[in-house]
Design a protein around this motif. Structure first.
Motif, short mmCIF file in Angstrom:
data_model
loop_
_atom_site.label_atom_id
_atom_site.label_comp_id
_atom_site.label_asym_id
_atom_site.label_seq_id
_atom_site.Cartn_x
_atom_site.Cartn_y
_atom_site.Cartn_z
N MET A 1 17.55 59.41 48.80
CA MET A 1 17.53 57.95 48.63
C MET A 1 18.04 57.25 49.88
O MET A 1 17.45 56.27 50.36
CB MET A 1 18.38 57.55 47.41
N PHE B 1 15.46 54.85 51.62
CA PHE B 1 15.58 53.46 51.15
C PHE B 1 16.64 52.64 51.90
O PHE B 1 16.62 51.41 51.81
CB PHE B 1 15.87 53.43 49.64
N THR C 1 16.12 49.39 54.03
CA THR C 1 14.87 49.01 53.35
C THR C 1 13.70 49.81 53.94
O THR C 1 12.57 49.31 54.04
CB THR C 1 14.64 47.48 53.43
N GLY C 2 14.00 51.04 54.32
CA GLY C 2 12.95 51.93 54.82
C GLY C 2 12.46 51.60 56.22
O GLY C 2 11.57 52.26 56.75
N THR D 1 16.87 55.71 41.62
CA THR D 1 16.22 54.69 42.46
C THR D 1 16.15 53.36 41.72
O THR D 1 16.33 52.28 42.31
CB THR D 1 14.82 55.17 42.89
N VAL E 1 19.53 47.43 49.13
CA VAL E 1 18.17 47.23 49.67
C VAL E 1 17.98 45.73 49.91
O VAL E 1 17.84 44.95 48.97
CB VAL E 1 17.12 47.79 48.70
N PRO F 1 12.15 49.39 45.98
CA PRO F 1 12.05 50.80 46.37
C PRO F 1 10.96 51.45 45.52
O PRO F 1 10.93 51.28 44.30
CB PRO F 1 13.43 51.36 46.02
N PRO G 1 10.29 50.62 52.13
CA PRO G 1 10.96 51.48 51.15
C PRO G 1 9.97 52.23 50.26
O PRO G 1 9.93 52.02 49.04
CB PRO G 1 11.81 50.49 50.36
#
Ligand code: NDP
Length: 502
Positions: free
Chosen positions: A277, A281, A284-285, A312, A327, A373, A393
């Motif tokens: 995770m 993530f 925010t990726g 998640t 996130v 996500p 994400p």
């Protein structure tokens, strides 16, 4: 509690002076609510040329060129201290510019301070070498500055990536001109303020926000620029490499990724879920090293995936300045539209949506560029969602059978930036880690960084390494010096020196 600071004024730091850029305006927005942070006049080609001109004088000035390493290091220590003292302010500006959580931008600012401190210490302790002679002479290998250099950075972690270029470039004795991404033009101005206060001779550092196709292009193609260190997308990087080849210029390219994370059945599953995770993530990726392809051994696939989906769904999606947000919004509405396109295409290709796949709902999210996500499954490693870098994400999960299968799948990709391996068997971790084509491998962890440890990619993820002691050498030119100790004419011509031929 987050204090509000004034955002930097509409002034660039060019050739040691603060003034408005003569290029097109750039608009920086706060991704959490869409408000305009600042309209900043970007640099023009004339501004770039002026910065290069002054940098050339400054880099050759004995006031800089003549400094010994420990004296140059003094500037870097002062810059590091300046950043440390301004962490809250830098974090605020960077969160407004990028939408990142304040916790993350504080960490990035502290990492930038650490980068300057490390490069100063490394510089003070670097040694040139006396190489073994093959005759009656001494041979030295010394390292000298390249001259005027440039750093071109992306929007995802500006202060940290700026520091990774500016600190070693200055440590090596160069001048450096910094071009940030147009979506995050503000934080480099904070860095400039600190560098100016540290007393760095004028002209050695300039900030040149402005369009990549104009400002970036000019930096890459200008005859006086001796190195470009670029962090960004693979296609832009490829174009820069081509132009660099034309003028035999040194380049360092930190590019994209589609990094695999591998979970073996014997792994501590809680540890692996949290690591996966965080790997995909966090930020925010929007991270080049995001672990966006997840391979789970078939025996634990269902149990692991169920745990991952449940966890998640509990991630806190929220405002950049809200305590506890994990996130935050994506950088820009255009970027969110691209992330949405990737997911839409994956679903059209037959992917199964396990969670997310859309924007969060509720008043607090309406004005920001949020995206949930997202976990996808049910596609093979050849699907586009397993090949394209999403930079958001979005995770895709795939099963695997054994070591050979997962090594083949993980390496079957154009990129080669990073990899995560979760297993209780350290011999296997070593074996698989060595077999994976990547610049960095994390074992039972992910996204850990140290400025002392080299970083970079293989294949389409780039060329060259940043960080570490050698990171300074990458900004230098090596020179070999032979010093005769015989004090006798060379025997090959010695006879000719005798006038009577005797
Ligand atoms: P881009 O490649 O679009 O932009 C990066 C920088 O290059 C920006 O400053 C951009 O300016 C500039 N640029 C654009 N076109 C040119 C050009 N023709 N000549 C010179 N400079 C140009 O990437 P993004 O900003 O979208 O960043 C995301 C990408 O960066 C992802 O692919 C990600 O993987 C990669 N990245 C890699 C990292 C690594 O260490 N390997 C770390 C972080 C990100 P402008 O903004 O004005 O277009």
């Amino acid at each position: 509690m987050v204090s509000a600071y004034d955002l930097p004024a509409d002034q660039l730091y060019i050739a040691g002076e603060w003034r408005q850029g003569r290029g097109a305006p750039i608009r920086s927005h706060f991704p959490a609510d869409g408000t305009l942070n600042r309209t900043l006049h970007g640099a023009s080609v004339e501004d770039v040329d002026l910065a290069i001109d002054r940098a050339q004088s400054a880099v050759n000035d004995p006031a800089w060129r003549g400094l010994r390493p420990h004296e140059r290091a003094g500037y870097l220590y002062r810059i590091s201290n300046g950043i440390s003292e301004a962490v809250e302010r830098i974090a605020f500006v960077q969160s407004r510019d990028t939408g990142k959580t304040i916790a993350e931008t504080r960490a990035l600012a502290m990492s930038a301070a650490g980068t300057f401190r490390y490069m100063a210490a490394a510089l003070e302790t670097m040694e040139d070498t006396l190489t073994p002679p093959r005759g009656d002479y001494l041979t030295f290998s010394v390292h000298e500055p390249l001259g005027v250099t440039a750093g071109i950075t992306p929007w995802n972690s500006p202060i940290a990536s700026d520091a990774q270029k500016v600190a070693p470039a200055l440590a090596a004795g160069n001048a450096i001109l910094l071009k940030p991404a147009s979506w995050s033009p503000l934080v480099c101005l904070e860095l400039a303020r600190i560098i100016e206060a540290a007393g760095l001779p004028k002209g050695l550092f300039s900030t040149l926000p402005g369009a990549g196709s104009i400002v970036g292009e000019r930096l890459v193609t200008h005859a006086a620029i001796r190195k470009v260190s670029f962090t960004g997308g693979t296609e832009v990087g490829r174009g820069i490499a081509r132009k660099a080849a034309e003028k035999f210029m040194a380049v360092s390219l930190e590019l994209g990724g589609k990094s695999p994370t591998i979970v073996f059945a014997d792994a501590d599953l809680d540890l692996a879920v949290a690591g996966v995770m965080f790997g995909v993530f966090s930020s925010t990726g929007q991270s080049c090293i995001a672990g966006s392809r997840l391979f789970v051994q078939r025996r634990v696939y269902d149990a692991f995936t169920a745990k991952l989906i449940a966890a998640t769904k509990r991630l806190r999606v929220g405002h950049s300045f809200k305590a506890g947000t994990q996130v935050a919004p994506l950088i820009h509405a255009d970027h969110r539209a691209e992330v949405e396109d990737h997911v839409r295409r994956a679903l059209a290709e037959g992917a199964e949506l396990l969670t997310g796949g859309g924007r969060p709902t509720g008043e607090e999210y309406d004005a920001g560029t949020y995206y949930l996500p997202t976990i996808l499954a049910g596609v093979s490693n050849t699907a586009r969602i397993c090949r394209d870098e999403v930079f958001g994400p979005v995770l895709v999960v795939l099963p695997f059978d054994d070591e050979a299968d997962v090594i083949a799948q993980a390496n079957d990709n154009e990129y080669g930036l990073a990899c995560g391996i979760y297993t209780a068997d350290f011999t296997r971790a070593w074996r698989v880690g060595r077999a994976i084509e990547a610049g960095t491998v994390w074992i039972n962890t992910y996204k850990q960084f140290s400025i002392a440890t080299p970083f970079g990619g293989v294949k389409e993820s780039g060329l060259g390494r940043e960080k570490g002691r050698e990171g300074i050498r990458a900004w230098m030119s090596q020179k070999s010096i032979y010093l005769d100790m015989s004090q006798r004419p060379h025997p090959w011509a010695a006879d000719c020196l005798k006038e009577d031929g005797a």
